[in-house]
Design an enzyme around this catalytic site. Structure first.
Site, PDB file in Angstrom:
ATOM      1  N   HIS A 268      -1.005   6.912  -0.146  1.00 42.69           N
ATOM      2  CA  HIS A 268       0.308   6.475  -0.652  1.00 42.69           C
ATOM      3  C   HIS A 268       1.442   7.275  -0.001  1.00 42.69           C
ATOM      4  CE1 HIS A 268      -1.950   4.084  -3.417  1.00 42.69           C
ATOM      5  NE2 HIS A 268      -2.369   5.121  -4.112  1.00 42.69           N
ATOM      6  N   ASP A 319      -7.358  -0.184  -2.101  1.00 43.63           N
ATOM      7  CA  ASP A 319      -7.152   0.619  -3.300  1.00 43.63           C
ATOM      8  C   ASP A 319      -7.704  -0.048  -4.573  1.00 43.63           C
ATOM      9  OD1 ASP A 319      -6.335   2.577  -5.026  1.00 43.63           O
ATOM     10  OD2 ASP A 319      -4.196   2.390  -4.643  1.00 43.63           O
TER      11      ASP A 319
HETATM   12 ZN    ZN Z   1      -6.384   5.142  -5.115  1.00 42.87          ZN
END
Ligand code: ZN
Length: 452
Positions: A268, A319
């Site tokens: 991220h 993810d």
């Molecule tokens: Zn993650």
């Protein structure tokens, strides 16, 4: 040995015509351009390399679409996480394997040929280790074995509920290890993938919320030179709590206190200052961007243009696996930038350059680095991870070169992939993985039981 022939193929040097590729024991042994097809060649119109999803939590595929109803207060990442914890707490090892198997089938059908599995659902439903402490990792490895997807297993170390060593809460009990338990888990995880061709192992300190500085220092040697992945700066609240704890933001803290280099992947890294963005780009590490999940969870938009301008490297991850696809992730990445910058073709790096091609090449290289692949792409020595596109698809017909990549990413749905070879095995044909039916049936049975 098998021999494939492509009318056109995207090689590390660029597009080439009449490309013959030989594959031996799952690895590309020769690539020759300008060669007429031989009688025994399997022939296809156009090939590109398979790409890695460098960040996945496979079990979350089971709850895709289940957190889309508004709650009593403002819905955020943190309310989504409560739903995720409830779902995770109910899963048996058999459920985890069934969910992961379907996920990997879907990944292969949509152009991903390797997975970085950031694996933290370790223990039984009471939080006690299984007899084999890597029981659930063994299930992940088995799902990879039967589907053919390449595996980089990243066992996650998770010890605390928040910054500064706060005790974990009950919903996190299946994730929690001591440093000693984690060392045993790493040994058992290496054993779990030993027989899997092309598999490798790294480590994943979950985040600075879940790991103290002393624990981070203690577990890093367990990577044994393999990749190190960590969630960082996904949420504004996380940044604020990190500042309160350390007077540093998460990315700045890591760059100051941890040996972040080309072996590292920061997942991220959404919320960075300009100084952090430049410093992360200069570290040689990879930013693991997960554009669909980051949009789904309301995380924010990564400063991609600024990061690339500073020489940064990124790969893409699926993810939460709420929706899976190479083209979908890359499209979302570019569209997020367009919505932020009020421009088009934001991530193309020069006049005349295809945006899709820049996205594809960057994500291919970043994914390979983050998962410690010695070679990548359609080149001798790389694992034979090859994707052919359906040139009869209306968004690809009549196109060549980079226009095909743009048509795939920006104008096709999930049906542009034709065939996929993973480690030299042809596992997808006509867009369907050979296990699609069985994998869906097992997944559906598991999810019906979990939701009953
Ligand atoms: Zn993650």
């Amino acid at each position: 040995m098998s021999t494939l022939h492509f009318g056109s193929a995207l090689l590390p040097s660029g597009w080439a015509e009449d490309v013959q590729v030989t594959v031996t024991d799952g690895v590309i042994t020769t690539v020759a351009a300008g060669v007429a097809p031989s009688a025994g060649d399997e022939r296809h119109a156009l090939a590109v390399p398979g790409i890695a999803s460098l960040h996945s939590h496979a079990f979350q595929r089971g709850m895709a679409g289940l957190a889309e109803t508004r709650g009593d207060s403002t819905d955020t990442f943190w309310t989504w996480r409560e739903t995720m914890y409830r779902f995770a707490l109910g899963m048996t090892p058999e459920d985890i394997e069934a969910v992961a198997t379907l996920l990997y089938v879907e990944m292969l059908e949509r152009g991903f040929t390797r997975i970085g599995e950031f694996h933290y659902l370790h223990h039984d439903r009471n939080g006690a280790p299984y007899a084999n402490i890597a029981e659930t990792a063994t299930r992940i490895a088995h799902a990879c074995e039967v589907t053919g997807i390449g595996l980089t297993l990243l066992p996650s170390f998770y010890a605390h509920g928040s910054f500064g060593g706060v005790a974990p809460h009950a919903g996190q009990r299946r994730f929690i290890c001591s440093v000693d338990q984690f060392a045993a888990l790493m040994d058992a995880s290496r054993a779990a993938v030993r027989a899997l061709p092309g598999a490798n192992v790294g480590i994943a300190p979950h985040s600075l919320r879940a790991v103290t500085p002393d624990e981070l220092a203690a577990i890093l040697p367990l990577a044994e030179g393999g990749p190190v992945h960590i969630h960082a700066a996904e949420q504004v609240k996380e940044v604020e709590e990190c500042l309160a704890w350390s007077d540093r933001r998460p990315v700045a803290w890591l760059l100051e206190h941890a040996p972040v280099d080309r072996h590292w992947c920061l997942i991220h890294a959404t919320h960075m200052t300009a100084t952090e963005t430049t410093a992360l780009a200069g570290s040689g590490s990879v930013a693991g961007l997960c554009p669909i999940t980051e949009a789904s969870l309301g995380d924010g938009i990564f400063p991609t243009r600024e990061f690339l301008a500073a020489g940064g490297r990124f790969g893409i991850g699926t993810d939460s696996n709420v929706l899976v696809g190479v083209s979908d992730e890359l499209r979302q990445l570019e569209y997020g930038q367009r919505l932020k910058q009020l421009e088009r073709n934001v991530l193309s790096d020069r006049p005349g350059a295809s945006t899709g091609r820049v996205l594809f090449d960057t994500a291919l290289a970043g994914g390979a680095q983050a998962l410690a692949q010695p070679a990548t792409g359609l080149t001798a020595g790389a694992r034979a991870d090859i994707v052919t596109l359906d040139m009869a698809h209306p968004s690809l017909a009549g196109r060549g070169g980079d226009a095909v990549i743009d048509g795939w990413i920006f104008a096709s749905g999930a049906d542009a992939v034709d065939c996929v070879w993973a480690g030299g095995n042809k596992v997808v044909e006509g867009g369907h993985h050979r296990l699609r039916g069985a994998a869906r049936a097992a997944f559906n049975a598991a999810v019906r039981r979990l939701l009953a």
